[in-house]
Design an enzyme around this catalytic site. Structure first.
Site, PDB file in Angstrom:
ATOM      1  N   MET A  30       0.840  -1.196   0.000  1.00  0.00           N
ATOM      2  CA  MET A  30       0.000   0.000   0.000  1.00  0.00           C
ATOM      3  C   MET A  30       0.880   1.252   0.000  1.00  0.00           C
ATOM      4  O   MET A  30       0.428   2.337   0.348  1.00  0.00           O
ATOM      5  CB  MET A  30      -0.935  -0.003   1.211  1.00  0.00           C
ATOM      6  CG  MET A  30      -1.885  -1.212   1.171  1.00  0.00           C
ATOM      7  SD  MET A  30      -3.404  -0.960   2.067  1.00  0.00           S
ATOM      8  CE  MET A  30      -2.776  -0.715   3.709  1.00  0.00           C
ATOM      9  N   HIS A  37       9.361  -3.532   3.285  1.00  0.00           N
ATOM     10  CA  HIS A  37       8.874  -3.764   1.920  1.00  0.00           C
ATOM     11  C   HIS A  37      10.056  -4.041   0.976  1.00  0.00           C
ATOM     12  O   HIS A  37       9.996  -4.954   0.145  1.00  0.00           O
ATOM     13  CB  HIS A  37       8.164  -2.516   1.379  1.00  0.00           C
ATOM     14  CG  HIS A  37       6.924  -2.114   2.115  1.00  0.00           C
ATOM     15  ND1 HIS A  37       6.832  -0.945   2.815  1.00  0.00           N
ATOM     16  CD2 HIS A  37       5.720  -2.719   2.236  1.00  0.00           C
ATOM     17  CE1 HIS A  37       5.621  -0.828   3.329  1.00  0.00           C
ATOM     18  NE2 HIS A  37       4.922  -1.893   3.009  1.00  0.00           N
ATOM     19  N   LEU A 194       9.077  -2.649  11.478  1.00  0.00           N
ATOM     20  CA  LEU A 194       8.870  -1.559  10.521  1.00  0.00           C
ATOM     21  C   LEU A 194       7.431  -1.590  10.034  1.00  0.00           C
ATOM     22  O   LEU A 194       6.860  -2.655   9.791  1.00  0.00           O
ATOM     23  CB  LEU A 194       9.828  -1.710   9.334  1.00  0.00           C
ATOM     24  CG  LEU A 194      11.314  -1.605   9.649  1.00  0.00           C
ATOM     25  CD1 LEU A 194      12.128  -1.636   8.363  1.00  0.00           C
ATOM     26  CD2 LEU A 194      11.626  -0.347  10.438  1.00  0.00           C
TER      27      LEU A 194
HETATM   28  P1  AMP Z   1       1.492  -3.031   3.449  1.00  0.00           P
HETATM   29  O1  AMP Z   1       2.031  -1.987   2.530  1.00  0.00           O
HETATM   30  O2  AMP Z   1       1.482  -2.648   4.881  1.00  0.00           O
HETATM   31  O3  AMP Z   1       0.187  -3.604   2.966  1.00  0.00           O
HETATM   32  O4  AMP Z   1       2.528  -4.240   3.386  1.00  0.00           O
HETATM   33  C1  AMP Z   1       2.883  -4.833   2.175  1.00  0.00           C
HETATM   34  C2  AMP Z   1       3.650  -6.098   2.454  1.00  0.00           C
HETATM   35  O5  AMP Z   1       4.824  -5.794   3.207  1.00  0.00           O
HETATM   36  C3  AMP Z   1       2.837  -7.097   3.303  1.00  0.00           C
HETATM   37  O6  AMP Z   1       3.101  -8.414   2.840  1.00  0.00           O
HETATM   38  C4  AMP Z   1       3.409  -6.890   4.680  1.00  0.00           C
HETATM   39  O7  AMP Z   1       3.276  -8.015   5.523  1.00  0.00           O
HETATM   40  C5  AMP Z   1       4.864  -6.608   4.349  1.00  0.00           C
HETATM   41  N1  AMP Z   1       5.512  -5.919   5.465  1.00  0.00           N
HETATM   42  C6  AMP Z   1       5.103  -4.788   6.088  1.00  0.00           C
HETATM   43  N2  AMP Z   1       5.929  -4.488   7.119  1.00  0.00           N
HETATM   44  C7  AMP Z   1       6.885  -5.449   7.134  1.00  0.00           C
HETATM   45  C8  AMP Z   1       8.023  -5.707   7.952  1.00  0.00           C
HETATM   46  N3  AMP Z   1       8.359  -4.913   8.964  1.00  0.00           N
HETATM   47  N4  AMP Z   1       8.777  -6.799   7.683  1.00  0.00           N
HETATM   48  C9  AMP Z   1       8.454  -7.625   6.661  1.00  0.00           C
HETATM   49  N5  AMP Z   1       7.394  -7.448   5.849  1.00  0.00           N
HETATM   50  C10 AMP Z   1       6.623  -6.363   6.073  1.00  0.00           C
END
Ligand code: AMP
Length: 291
Positions: A30, A37, A194
């Site tokens: 997102m 990410h 993070l």
């Molecule tokens: P989001 O943009 O929050 O929807 O996250 C996109 C992807 O990044 C999802 O698969 C999350 O689980 C992953 N993600 C977000 N934060 C972390 C993190 N600290 N460590 C590993 N993966 C992450």
């Protein structure tokens, strides 16, 4: 790096890659990209010929209008970060570009996913329905690929695995074959996981948020000392957090192999500790395997 504003163009690019014999790694985001990410993107790049990323703030998965409005949007910065790590393609779009019609957006899910039992679903009802709906369309857009997700969103990883299994089981040849790769949580040196939402934490709040990691870590120590009862581990977590600034939604223990809506009553061989709560008006989640 190719940038597309419409999923149709992204889909076409992905098909061209496969026609040229290339494997695709895919990371759904997102935006407001951080090193968590980028780690997923770098791993996808190592394990595939090309990597593509979606940046789309999915309104269907927000059950709180304020949370959606306040979600950080940093598209051009995100693209610069992706370009620096040699991402091959990034795409975005408007919500209606992803769905053929209104019904596709709102119809009930075809199965009752196990991932929807308790915790996130209890506190964010409908959230996973929205995640399923958009991730299904993202998978259809990209087509056959390896898709990388972070274990930080533990129930979400379960959900997308169930979605991939569902798509694979469809007789319709147009359904994509998606291999889900679950990746470890990336943390700051302090232990704070993070998250795009961390951008909104003040210095004081950032320090207050550390209670989450500390509690997960101390619960793991209890496990290492031999404690195997979910209820005991949970009550330790809840007491540890009670004196903190974290407005707790849940501090829970689950058996990752037998997911259920309630705390397992059996002696655990594997256990996942999961926490969600608010620091100020910022919702944070984290989890840790204890085994
Ligand atoms: P989001 O943009 O929050 O929807 O996250 C996109 C992807 O990044 C999802 O698969 C999350 O689980 C992953 N993600 C977000 N934060 C972390 C993190 N600290 N460590 C590993 N993966 C992450």
């Amino acid at each position: 790096m190719q940038t597309f504003q419409h999923p149709k163009d992204a889909s076409h690019w992905c098909q061209q890659q496969r026609d040229n014999g290339k494997t695709i790694g895919f990371v759904a985001t997102m935006g407001a990209l951080h090193d968590g990410h980028l780690e997923l993107v770098q791993r996808a790049k190592r394990e595939n010929d090309v990597v593509c990323v979606s940046i789309f703030v999915n309104p269907l998965q927000f059950n709180n209008a304020q949370d959606l409005a306040k979600y950080p949007r940093t598209f051009s910065d995100d693209c610069a970060k992706l370009e620096r790590i040699h991402c091959d393609m990034v795409f975005s779009g408007e919500i209606d570009d992803f769905f053929a019609n209104e019904l596709d957006k709102t119809s009930p899910l075809p199965i009752a996913p196990l991932a929807c039992l308790g915790l996130e679903e209890e506190f964010r009802p409908g959230h996973f329905q929205g995640v399923w709906k958009i991730v299904e369309q993202l998978f259809i857009t990209v087509g056959n690929c390896r898709a990388y997700f972070g274990n930080k969103d533990f129930q979400q990883v379960m959900l997308v695995k169930e979605l991939a299994d569902y798509l694979r089981a469809q007789p319709n040849a147009q359904k994509p074959d998606i291999d889900i790769v679950a990746c470890e949580t990336i943390r700051e040196t302090t232990g704070l996981a993070l998250s795009s939402r961390n951008l909104r934490l003040s210095e004081t709040q950032r320090a207050q948020a550390l209670i989450i990691y500390e509690t997960l870590n101390n619960t793991k120590k209890l496990w290492q000392q031999g404690e195997r009862h979910g209820v005991v581990l949970e009550s330790y977590m809840q007491k540890a957090i009670a004196q903190s600034e974290l407005k707790l939604e849940y501090a829970a223990i689950r058996d990752p192999n037998q997911w259920s809506a309630t705390t397992p009553s059996w002696r655990l061989q594997q256990a996942q500790a999961l926490i969600a709560g608010y620091i100020g008006d910022i919702r944070l989640i984290d989890n840790m395997p204890l085994h």
